[in-house]
Design a protein around this motif. Structure first.
Motif, PDB file in Angstrom:
ATOM      1  N   SER A  69       0.863  -1.178  -0.018  1.00  0.00           N
ATOM      2  CA  SER A  69      -0.001  -0.009  -0.267  1.00  0.00           C
ATOM      3  C   SER A  69       0.879   1.138  -0.089  1.00  0.00           C
ATOM      4  O   SER A  69       2.103   1.152   0.152  1.00  0.00           O
ATOM      5  CB  SER A  69      -0.708   0.006   1.365  1.00  0.00           C
ATOM      6  OG  SER A  69      -0.203   0.247   2.359  1.00  0.00           O
ATOM      7  N   THR A  71       0.714   3.660   2.258  1.00  0.00           N
ATOM      8  CA  THR A  71       0.953   3.717   3.591  1.00  0.00           C
ATOM      9  C   THR A  71       2.228   2.819   3.868  1.00  0.00           C
ATOM     10  O   THR A  71       3.230   3.490   4.751  1.00  0.00           O
ATOM     11  CB  THR A  71       0.021   3.186   4.720  1.00  0.00           C
ATOM     12  OG1 THR A  71      -1.559   3.692   4.207  1.00  0.00           O
ATOM     13  CG2 THR A  71       0.242   3.515   6.059  1.00  0.00           C
ATOM     14  N   LEU A  74       5.276   4.471   2.388  1.00  0.00           N
ATOM     15  CA  LEU A  74       5.986   5.588   3.487  1.00  0.00           C
ATOM     16  C   LEU A  74       6.775   5.010   4.663  1.00  0.00           C
ATOM     17  O   LEU A  74       7.804   5.220   5.095  1.00  0.00           O
ATOM     18  CB  LEU A  74       4.908   6.473   4.048  1.00  0.00           C
ATOM     19  CG  LEU A  74       4.189   7.268   2.955  1.00  0.00           C
ATOM     20  CD1 LEU A  74       2.813   7.963   3.347  1.00  0.00           C
ATOM     21  CD2 LEU A  74       5.105   8.470   2.609  1.00  0.00           C
ATOM     22  N   THR A  95      -3.086  16.900   4.909  1.00  0.00           N
ATOM     23  CA  THR A  95      -2.659  15.693   4.086  1.00  0.00           C
ATOM     24  C   THR A  95      -3.451  14.664   4.488  1.00  0.00           C
ATOM     25  O   THR A  95      -4.443  14.914   5.430  1.00  0.00           O
ATOM     26  CB  THR A  95      -1.160  15.093   4.200  1.00  0.00           C
ATOM     27  OG1 THR A  95      -0.755  13.975   3.414  1.00  0.00           O
ATOM     28  CG2 THR A  95      -0.980  14.990   5.918  1.00  0.00           C
ATOM     29  N   PHE A  96      -3.550  13.436   3.729  1.00  0.00           N
ATOM     30  CA  PHE A  96      -4.269  12.370   4.373  1.00  0.00           C
ATOM     31  C   PHE A  96      -3.616  11.663   5.402  1.00  0.00           C
ATOM     32  O   PHE A  96      -2.211  11.768   5.684  1.00  0.00           O
ATOM     33  CB  PHE A  96      -4.359  11.251   3.068  1.00  0.00           C
ATOM     34  CG  PHE A  96      -5.020  10.134   3.641  1.00  0.00           C
ATOM     35  CD1 PHE A  96      -6.358  10.082   3.935  1.00  0.00           C
ATOM     36  CD2 PHE A  96      -4.496   8.779   3.462  1.00  0.00           C
ATOM     37  CE1 PHE A  96      -6.892   8.834   4.297  1.00  0.00           C
ATOM     38  CE2 PHE A  96      -5.149   7.601   3.643  1.00  0.00           C
ATOM     39  CZ  PHE A  96      -6.356   7.596   4.190  1.00  0.00           C
ATOM     40  N   ALA A  98      -2.398   8.815   6.355  1.00  0.00           N
ATOM     41  CA  ALA A  98      -1.472   7.994   6.414  1.00  0.00           C
ATOM     42  C   ALA A  98       0.180   8.745   6.336  1.00  0.00           C
ATOM     43  O   ALA A  98       0.817   7.890   6.881  1.00  0.00           O
ATOM     44  CB  ALA A  98      -1.544   6.889   5.139  1.00  0.00           C
ATOM     45  N   VAL A 141       4.137  16.430   0.622  1.00  0.00           N
ATOM     46  CA  VAL A 141       2.994  15.841  -0.069  1.00  0.00           C
ATOM     47  C   VAL A 141       2.663  16.572  -1.267  1.00  0.00           C
ATOM     48  O   VAL A 141       2.175  17.639  -1.151  1.00  0.00           O
ATOM     49  CB  VAL A 141       1.783  15.692   0.959  1.00  0.00           C
ATOM     50  CG1 VAL A 141       0.893  14.894   0.495  1.00  0.00           C
ATOM     51  CG2 VAL A 141       2.243  15.112   2.481  1.00  0.00           C
ATOM     52  N   ASP A 167       5.838  12.222  -0.614  1.00  0.00           N
ATOM     53  CA  ASP A 167       4.298  11.432  -0.445  1.00  0.00           C
ATOM     54  C   ASP A 167       3.736  11.729  -1.947  1.00  0.00           C
ATOM     55  O   ASP A 167       3.072  12.962  -2.116  1.00  0.00           O
ATOM     56  CB  ASP A 167       3.628  11.712   0.544  1.00  0.00           C
ATOM     57  CG  ASP A 167       2.176  11.124   0.642  1.00  0.00           C
ATOM     58  OD1 ASP A 167       1.930  10.396  -0.427  1.00  0.00           O
ATOM     59  OD2 ASP A 167       1.645  11.043   1.798  1.00  0.00           O
ATOM     60  N   SER A 191       0.667   5.290  -4.059  1.00  0.00           N
ATOM     61  CA  SER A 191      -0.309   4.450  -3.856  1.00  0.00           C
ATOM     62  C   SER A 191      -1.077   4.179  -5.216  1.00  0.00           C
ATOM     63  O   SER A 191      -1.120   4.893  -5.805  1.00  0.00           O
ATOM     64  CB  SER A 191      -1.221   5.102  -2.705  1.00  0.00           C
ATOM     65  OG  SER A 191      -2.394   4.385  -2.787  1.00  0.00           O
ATOM     66  N   HIS A 193      -4.000   2.627  -4.701  1.00  0.00           N
ATOM     67  CA  HIS A 193      -5.360   2.316  -4.091  1.00  0.00           C
ATOM     68  C   HIS A 193      -6.486   2.520  -5.236  1.00  0.00           C
ATOM     69  O   HIS A 193      -6.223   3.364  -6.075  1.00  0.00           O
ATOM     70  CB  HIS A 193      -5.674   3.283  -2.876  1.00  0.00           C
ATOM     71  CG  HIS A 193      -6.947   3.161  -2.295  1.00  0.00           C
ATOM     72  ND1 HIS A 193      -8.167   3.858  -2.866  1.00  0.00           N
ATOM     73  CD2 HIS A 193      -7.495   2.574  -0.993  1.00  0.00           C
ATOM     74  CE1 HIS A 193      -9.251   3.566  -2.088  1.00  0.00           C
ATOM     75  NE2 HIS A 193      -8.699   2.712  -1.113  1.00  0.00           N
ATOM     76  N   LYS A 196      -7.112   6.021  -6.613  1.00  0.00           N
ATOM     77  CA  LYS A 196      -6.060   6.908  -7.052  1.00  0.00           C
ATOM     78  C   LYS A 196      -5.984   6.991  -8.718  1.00  0.00           C
ATOM     79  O   LYS A 196      -6.517   6.280  -9.196  1.00  0.00           O
ATOM     80  CB  LYS A 196      -4.679   6.414  -6.431  1.00  0.00           C
ATOM     81  CG  LYS A 196      -4.545   6.356  -4.905  1.00  0.00           C
ATOM     82  CD  LYS A 196      -4.579   7.843  -4.320  1.00  0.00           C
ATOM     83  CE  LYS A 196      -5.020   7.683  -2.869  1.00  0.00           C
ATOM     84  NZ  LYS A 196      -4.042   7.564  -1.728  1.00  0.00           N
ATOM     85  N   ALA A 204      -2.286  -1.437  -3.084  1.00  0.00           N
ATOM     86  CA  ALA A 204      -1.099  -1.444  -3.462  1.00  0.00           C
ATOM     87  C   ALA A 204      -0.254  -0.384  -3.591  1.00  0.00           C
ATOM     88  O   ALA A 204      -0.844   0.699  -3.560  1.00  0.00           O
ATOM     89  CB  ALA A 204      -1.169  -2.062  -5.000  1.00  0.00           C
ATOM     90  N   TYR A 320     -11.163  15.221   3.886  1.00  0.00           N
ATOM     91  CA  TYR A 320     -10.388  15.199   5.033  1.00  0.00           C
ATOM     92  C   TYR A 320     -11.148  16.442   5.708  1.00  0.00           C
ATOM     93  O   TYR A 320     -10.573  17.569   6.005  1.00  0.00           O
ATOM     94  CB  TYR A 320      -8.851  15.556   4.738  1.00  0.00           C
ATOM     95  CG  TYR A 320      -8.610  14.863   3.489  1.00  0.00           C
ATOM     96  CD1 TYR A 320      -8.629  13.332   3.708  1.00  0.00           C
ATOM     97  CD2 TYR A 320      -7.626  15.331   2.643  1.00  0.00           C
ATOM     98  CE1 TYR A 320      -8.273  12.496   2.971  1.00  0.00           C
ATOM     99  CE2 TYR A 320      -7.065  14.396   1.534  1.00  0.00           C
ATOM    100  CZ  TYR A 320      -7.490  13.004   1.570  1.00  0.00           C
ATOM    101  OH  TYR A 320      -7.048  12.304   0.600  1.00  0.00           O
TER     102      TYR A 320
END
Ligand SMILES: *Cc1c(COP(=O)(O)O)cnc(C)c1O
Length: 380
Positions: A69, A71, A74, A95-96, A98, A141, A167, A191, A193, A196, A204, A320
Motif C-alpha cells: 500500500s 502507507t 511511506l 494531508t491524508f 497515512a 506531499v 508522498d 499508492s 489504491h 488513485k 497496492a 479530510y
C-alpha cells in the motif's frame, strides 16, 4: 440533461468508472489474470519485476519496488533511512491520515507545519523554524495531485542535511520542472489504491529510489528482513505487491498520461465555467504540473452546497473534514484547534467535485449547472 435510464447506479455523475479504466485492455488483462490465478505463483513473480521496471522507467528513478500500500511505502521509506525512535520528521497538516500514521508507526515524532492558502501545499516558509537537532527528514506531499515547488525544499534539506521523502500517493505523473514527482527526493512513495489516478484492484503501493543500496535494503525490508530463506537479518515487514495487482497496473500504466491530461482538461473547464461564482480553487503555476487526483472548490457555504449537489445526484465529497492535528488518533501530538489555521479553514470549506478521465461534457455541464443553480436559489 443526462438520461438516468442508462445508468446502473443512483448517481447522475459518479466519482469512479472502472469500466472505462479497462476499456481496450479487457481481453489481454482478463486472460493474463486467469493465467496467473491458475499458475499458482502469486508472490514476487516476474509480473511484479516487470511492473517495477516499468514504473521506475516511467517515474525516472533507477529502482522501483512494489509493496502492499501507499502507507507501507511511506513506512518502508522511513525505515530504510533508519528513521525511528528519537527522530523527528516534518510534514504538513493538510494531508491524508497515512502520511502521519507512517511516521508514528516507525516510532519517530511527526512535526507539522501549515499549508498555504493558495496552493493548499506545505508552506515551505514554515519548515525552517520546525527543524530541530532531531529532525531527520521532511515528507513533502504533492497534495490533490499538484507537484510542490521543490527548489526551496531541496535547498533547505541540503543546508540542514535532511532527507526528503516524497508522498506522491495522489500525484503519479505530475512533474516539477521536467522531473516526475517521486524521483526528486531520496525516496518517492506511491499508492495504487483504487481511488488513485493509477488504480490497482485493491491495495497496492510502491517506493522508488535511485540509490542502489537503499533499494537493496528495501527489498529485504519488505520480505521479513530476509537475505535468503530462513536468514532474517533485519526487523522487516511483510509488504509485497501481489502478482495480480502488478498485472492490473502493468496494463493500465500506458494510459496514465492520457488520463492525467483528461483530468487536467476537465479541471480547466470547471475553473473557467465556475469563475464567476464566489468560489476559489487551488492555484496553478508553470513551475509544476497538476494531475488532479482531486478537484477541490472552496466556499464558506461548503456543507450546504455539498448537500445540494448530492441531492441532485452528483457524487461530490469532502476530503479530510478533520485535519490531521485534530484527529483523535493523533491526540498524543498535543496539537490544538488554531495551531494550523489554513489547514483548518480548508478542512471546513473545501469539497471535491467528481473528476475522472472519462467525465463527459454532459456530465461537466450538469455539475456546472447545478452549482450555478445552488447559488441562484440559495445564496445570491
Ligand atoms: C492514499 C494516500 C496515502 C496512502 O495510500 P494507501 O495506498 O491508501 O495506503 C498516503 N498519502 C496520501 C497523501 C494519500 O493520498
Amino acid at each position: 440533461m443526462i438520461d438516468m435510464s442508462e445508468r446502473k447506479s443512483d448517481w447522475v455523475v459518479e466519482r469512479y468508472n472502472y469500466q472505462h479504466q479497462v476499456k481496450g485492455i479487457r481481453k489481454q488483462l482478463f486472460s493474463a489474470l486467469q493465467n496467473s490465478l491458475v499458475a499458482g505463483k502469486y508472490i514476487l513473480t516476474d509480473e511484479v519485476s516487470v511492473f517495477e521496471q516499468e514504473l521506475g522507467h516511467y517515474v525516472g528513478s533507477k529502482h522501483a519496488l512494489g509493496v502492499n500500500s501507499g502507507t507501507d511505502s511511506l513506512m518502508l521509506a522511513l525505515t530504510a533511512l533508519s528513521i525511528g525512535k528519537g527522530d523527528e520528521v516534518i510534514t504538513v497538516a493538510n494531508t491524508f491520515h497515512a502520511t502521519v500514521l507512517a511516521i508514528l508507526r516507525t516510532g519517530a515524532q511527526p512535526v507539522l507545519v501549515d499549508c498555504e492558502a493558495q496552493t493548499y501545499l506545505m508552506d515551505i516558509n514554515q519548515v525552517e523554524a520546525a527543524i530541530s537537532p532531531r529532525t531527520k527528514a521532511i515528507i513533502v506531499v504533492h497534495f490533490c495531485g499538484k507537484a510542490v515547488d521543490m527548489k526551496p525544499l531541496l535547498e533547505l534539506a541540503d543546508r540542514y542535511n535532511l532527507y526528503i521523502v516524497e508522498d506522491a500517493c495522489q500525484a503519479i505523473g505530475a512533474k516539477w520542472q521536467s522531473r516526475h514527482v517521486g524521483s526528486i527526493g531520496a525516496l518517492g512513495c506511491f499508492s495504487f489504491h483504487p481511488s488513485k489516478n493509477l488504480a490497482a484492484a485493491g491495495d497496492a503501493g510502491a517506493v522508488v529510489t535511485s540509490d542502489l543500496s537503499v533499494d537493496r535494503l528495501l527489498r529485504k525490508l519488505r520480505h521479513f528482513g530476509q537475505v535468503e530463506q530462513n536468514n532474517h537479518q533485519l526487523l522487516g515487514f511483510n509488504s509485497k505487491l501481489d502478482a495480480i495487482q502488478a498485472l492490473v497496473l502493468h496494463y493500465k500504466l500506458p494510459f496514465l498520461d492520457e488520463w492525467n491530461v483528461q483530468r487536467a482538461k476537465i479541471a480547466q473547464d470547471y475553473r473557467d465555467r465556475l469563475a464567476h461564482l464566489p468560489l476559489t480553487f487551488q492555484t496553478v503555476d508553470d513551475k509544476s504540473s497538476h494531475v488532479y487526483h482531486l478537484f477541490q472548490i472552496r466556499t464558506p457555504v461548503r456543507d450546504a452546497l455539498l448537500g445540494y449537489l448530492r441531492d441532485k445526484g452528483i457524487d461530490a465529497v469532502i476530503r479530510y473534514p478533520v485535519p490531521i492535528h485534530l484527529q483523535p488518533a493523533f491526540s498524543q501530538l498535543e496539537y490544538k484547534p488554531g495551531d494550523f489555521p489554513v489547514a483548518e479553514a480548508l478542512a471546513k470549506e473545501c469539497l471535491c467535485l467528481p473528476i475522472r478521465p472519462d467525465l463527459t461534457m454532459k456530465e461537466v455541464d450538469y455539475v456546472v449547472h447545478m452549482i450555478n443553480e445552488y447559488f441562484e436559489k440559495c445564496e445570491l
